[in-house]
Write an enzyme that holds these catalytic residues in place. Structure first.
Site, PDB file in Angstrom:
ATOM      1  N   SER A 143       0.789  -1.098   0.223  1.00 10.51           N
ATOM      2  CA  SER A 143      -0.042   0.068   0.112  1.00 10.51           C
ATOM      3  C   SER A 143       1.021   1.132  -0.038  1.00 10.51           C
ATOM      4  O   SER A 143       2.038   1.140   0.530  1.00 10.51           O
ATOM      5  CB  SER A 143      -0.833  -0.114   1.209  1.00 10.51           C
ATOM      6  OG  SER A 143      -1.507   1.391   1.592  1.00 10.51           O
ATOM      7  N   TYR A 156      -1.597  -1.148  10.427  1.00  7.38           N
ATOM      8  CA  TYR A 156      -1.731  -1.481   8.999  1.00  7.38           C
ATOM      9  C   TYR A 156      -0.492  -0.887   8.433  1.00  7.38           C
ATOM     10  O   TYR A 156       0.106  -1.564   7.555  1.00  7.38           O
ATOM     11  CB  TYR A 156      -2.951  -0.899   8.587  1.00  7.38           C
ATOM     12  CG  TYR A 156      -3.317  -0.926   7.075  1.00  7.38           C
ATOM     13  CD1 TYR A 156      -3.714  -2.167   6.591  1.00  7.38           C
ATOM     14  CD2 TYR A 156      -2.964   0.096   6.249  1.00  7.38           C
ATOM     15  CE1 TYR A 156      -3.826  -2.536   5.328  1.00  7.38           C
ATOM     16  CE2 TYR A 156      -3.325  -0.207   4.865  1.00  7.38           C
ATOM     17  CZ  TYR A 156      -3.763  -1.363   4.399  1.00  7.38           C
ATOM     18  OH  TYR A 156      -3.599  -1.688   2.812  1.00  7.38           O
TER      19      TYR A 156
HETATM   20  N1  LIG Z   1      -8.647  -0.400  -1.273  1.00  5.60           N
HETATM   21  C1  LIG Z   1      -7.781   0.118  -0.875  1.00  5.60           C
HETATM   22  O1  LIG Z   1      -7.825   1.501  -0.808  1.00  5.60           O
HETATM   23  C2  LIG Z   1      -6.391  -0.211  -0.921  1.00  5.60           C
HETATM   24  C3  LIG Z   1      -5.087   0.672  -0.822  1.00  5.60           C
HETATM   25  C4  LIG Z   1      -3.866  -0.050  -0.683  1.00  5.60           C
HETATM   26  C5  LIG Z   1      -3.745  -1.231  -0.565  1.00  5.60           C
HETATM   27  N2  LIG Z   1      -4.846  -2.093  -0.259  1.00  5.60           N
HETATM   28  C6  LIG Z   1      -4.585  -3.470  -0.215  1.00  5.60           C
HETATM   29  O2  LIG Z   1      -4.980  -4.478  -1.293  1.00  5.60           O
HETATM   30  C7  LIG Z   1      -5.463  -5.579  -0.934  1.00  5.60           C
HETATM   31  C8  LIG Z   1      -6.865  -6.199  -1.304  1.00  5.60           C
HETATM   32  O3  LIG Z   1      -7.671  -5.390  -0.538  1.00  5.60           O
HETATM   33  P1  LIG Z   1      -9.088  -4.797  -1.284  1.00  5.60           P
HETATM   34  O4  LIG Z   1      -8.767  -3.142  -1.273  1.00  5.60           O
HETATM   35  O5  LIG Z   1      -9.527  -5.690  -2.542  1.00  5.60           O
HETATM   36  O6  LIG Z   1     -10.116  -5.060  -0.122  1.00  5.60           O
HETATM   37  P2  LIG Z   1     -11.319  -6.155   0.097  1.00  5.60           P
HETATM   38  O7  LIG Z   1     -12.363  -5.955  -0.794  1.00  5.60           O
HETATM   39  O8  LIG Z   1     -11.640  -5.936   1.463  1.00  5.60           O
HETATM   40  O9  LIG Z   1     -10.626  -7.303   0.091  1.00  5.60           O
HETATM   41  C9  LIG Z   1      -9.884  -7.935   0.907  1.00  5.60           C
HETATM   42  C10 LIG Z   1      -9.733  -9.480   0.343  1.00  5.60           C
HETATM   43  O10 LIG Z   1      -8.863 -10.031   1.651  1.00  5.60           O
HETATM   44  C11 LIG Z   1      -9.616 -11.224   2.054  1.00  5.60           C
HETATM   45  N3  LIG Z   1      -9.162 -11.442   3.347  1.00  5.60           N
HETATM   46  C12 LIG Z   1      -9.133 -10.811   4.576  1.00  5.60           C
HETATM   47  N4  LIG Z   1      -8.821 -11.373   5.598  1.00  5.60           N
HETATM   48  C13 LIG Z   1      -8.672 -12.722   5.178  1.00  5.60           C
HETATM   49  C14 LIG Z   1      -8.005 -13.692   6.076  1.00  5.60           C
HETATM   50  N5  LIG Z   1      -8.065 -13.808   7.259  1.00  5.60           N
HETATM   51  N6  LIG Z   1      -8.100 -14.998   5.346  1.00  5.60           N
HETATM   52  C15 LIG Z   1      -8.159 -15.141   3.967  1.00  5.60           C
HETATM   53  N7  LIG Z   1      -8.599 -13.875   3.268  1.00  5.60           N
HETATM   54  C16 LIG Z   1      -8.857 -12.755   4.118  1.00  5.60           C
HETATM   55  C17 LIG Z   1     -11.175 -11.011   1.717  1.00  5.60           C
HETATM   56  O11 LIG Z   1     -11.668 -12.116   1.989  1.00  5.60           O
HETATM   57  P3  LIG Z   1     -13.022 -12.895   2.742  1.00  5.60           P
HETATM   58  O12 LIG Z   1     -13.484 -11.828   3.606  1.00  5.60           O
HETATM   59  O13 LIG Z   1     -13.756 -13.783   2.110  1.00  5.60           O
HETATM   60  O14 LIG Z   1     -12.063 -13.854   3.527  1.00  5.60           O
HETATM   61  C18 LIG Z   1     -11.259 -10.370   0.557  1.00  5.60           C
HETATM   62  O15 LIG Z   1     -11.045 -11.197  -0.527  1.00  5.60           O
HETATM   63  C19 LIG Z   1      -5.123  -5.774   0.744  1.00  5.60           C
HETATM   64  O16 LIG Z   1      -4.102  -6.221   1.039  1.00  5.60           O
HETATM   65  C20 LIG Z   1      -5.109  -4.106   1.049  1.00  5.60           C
HETATM   66  O17 LIG Z   1      -4.440  -3.872   2.216  1.00  5.60           O
HETATM   67  C21 LIG Z   1      -5.895  -1.748  -0.603  1.00  5.60           C
END
Ligand SMILES: NC(=O)c1ccc[n+]([C@@H]2O[C@H](COP(=O)([O-])OP(=O)(O)OC[C@H]3O[C@@H](n4cnc5c(N)ncnc54)[C@H](OP(=O)(O)O)[C@@H]3O)[C@@H](O)[C@H]2O)c1
Length: 264
Positions: A143, A156
């Protein structure tokens, strides 16, 4: 060194929503078979069915909570045993907004378990087949918070700093063995991340936001070009470059002016 243009079989963690789901959709449309990992069985099964029907790919579902050692072990086992997996995308991750001292400690340890421990273990398992066969690659999703010590999001941001440092160092270790490591640092991306984090980002201007699909396409282009660090989106690249010029103590006090303890 360039990674294979079309991976044969990719494992995507956190594939049930957001960026991970979009990785699965884009990769399947380009001819890659998939192993999808997350906790939500129904969402994964639905996505797998859609991708099989739409793109004719082989798609396996592996339901696992990556914070539970016995479930994480099953995902590691798949990586140890399936040498066809030539791309691992460590995307599963989350954060919780709040005061570190007041949040239940388990919430912080959970983030460390998913964002750091699981990512590290799965990377190790993937290298057990990739390194001897001198093929494949790993994409770790960090991130822009990795570069910004963020009050009320301290654990985080720290987990994502780990992901960047670990990935960059590992890429140097492993490049002579024919394996590519790319670390991706998205900024604000429209997914479920903010609502799960209890983080109100409504004040952020529209231009800073990216779609998950745009993040994924930039990430895959960087991976294909053998780039080790990818910051998708021009506003994110400019902000990261500018904030990198500031002393850390000044940076954290500036960020502190914009971050607020959550209400309630
Ligand atoms: N969106 C942003 O603004 C942003 C910015 C920078 C970085 N990121 C990073 O991008 C990545 C993806 O996030 P996203 O934005 O797509 O958010 P999201 O829509 O909330 O997706 C998160 C994913 O992680 C899975 N997950 C969470 N905890 C888990 C666990 N204990 N075991 C297995 N799976 C787990 C969730 O699936 P289940 O709930 O089905 O397990 C979901 O598929 C993350 O690493 C996040 O830190 C996001």
């Amino acid at each position: 060194m360039a990674a294979p243009a079309t991976p044969a079989l990719a494992m995507v963690t956190g594939a049930s929503s957001g960026i991970g789901k979009s990785f699965a959709e884009v990769l399947a449309s380009r001819g890659t078979d998939l192993v999808l990992v997350a906790r939500s069985r129904e969402r994964l099964e639905e996505l797998a069915t859609t991708l099989r029907e739409r793109h004719g790919r082989s798609v396996d579902v592996l339901v696992a909570d990556l914070e539970k050692p016995e479930e994480l072990a099953l995902v590691e086992q798949r990586l140890h045993e399936d040498a066809r997996i030539d791309l691992l995308i460590n995307n599963a991750g989350y954060g919780f907004a709040g005061s570190f001292a007041e949040l239940p400690l388990e919430r912080s340890l959970g983030q460390i378990g998913c964002n750091i421990t699981a990512l590290t273990r799965l990377t190790h398992a993937a290298l057990s087949t990739m390194k001897p066969s001198r093929r494949g690659g790993i994409m770790n999703i960090a991130s822009t918070a990795a570069f910004l010590p963020t009050p009320y999001f301290s654990v985080y941001a720290a987990t994502k700093s780990y992901v960047v440092t670990f990935s960059l160092a590992l890429s140097e270790e492993i490049k002579a063995h024919g394996v590519t490591i790319t670390v991706v640092c998205p900024g604000f991306t429209r997914t479920e991340f903010q609502s799960r984090a209890d983080y109100d980002a409504s004040a952020m201007p529209g231009f800073v936001w990216q779609s998950a699909e745009d993040v994924v396409k930039e990430s895959l282009a960087a991976y294909g070009a053998g780039q080790t660090l990818c910051v998708p989106g021009l506003p994110n690249r400019v902000t990261t470059a500018l904030t990198g010029l500031l002393p850390k103590s000044l940076l954290v006090s500036l960020i502190g002016r914009f971050t607020q303890p959550p209400k309630g």
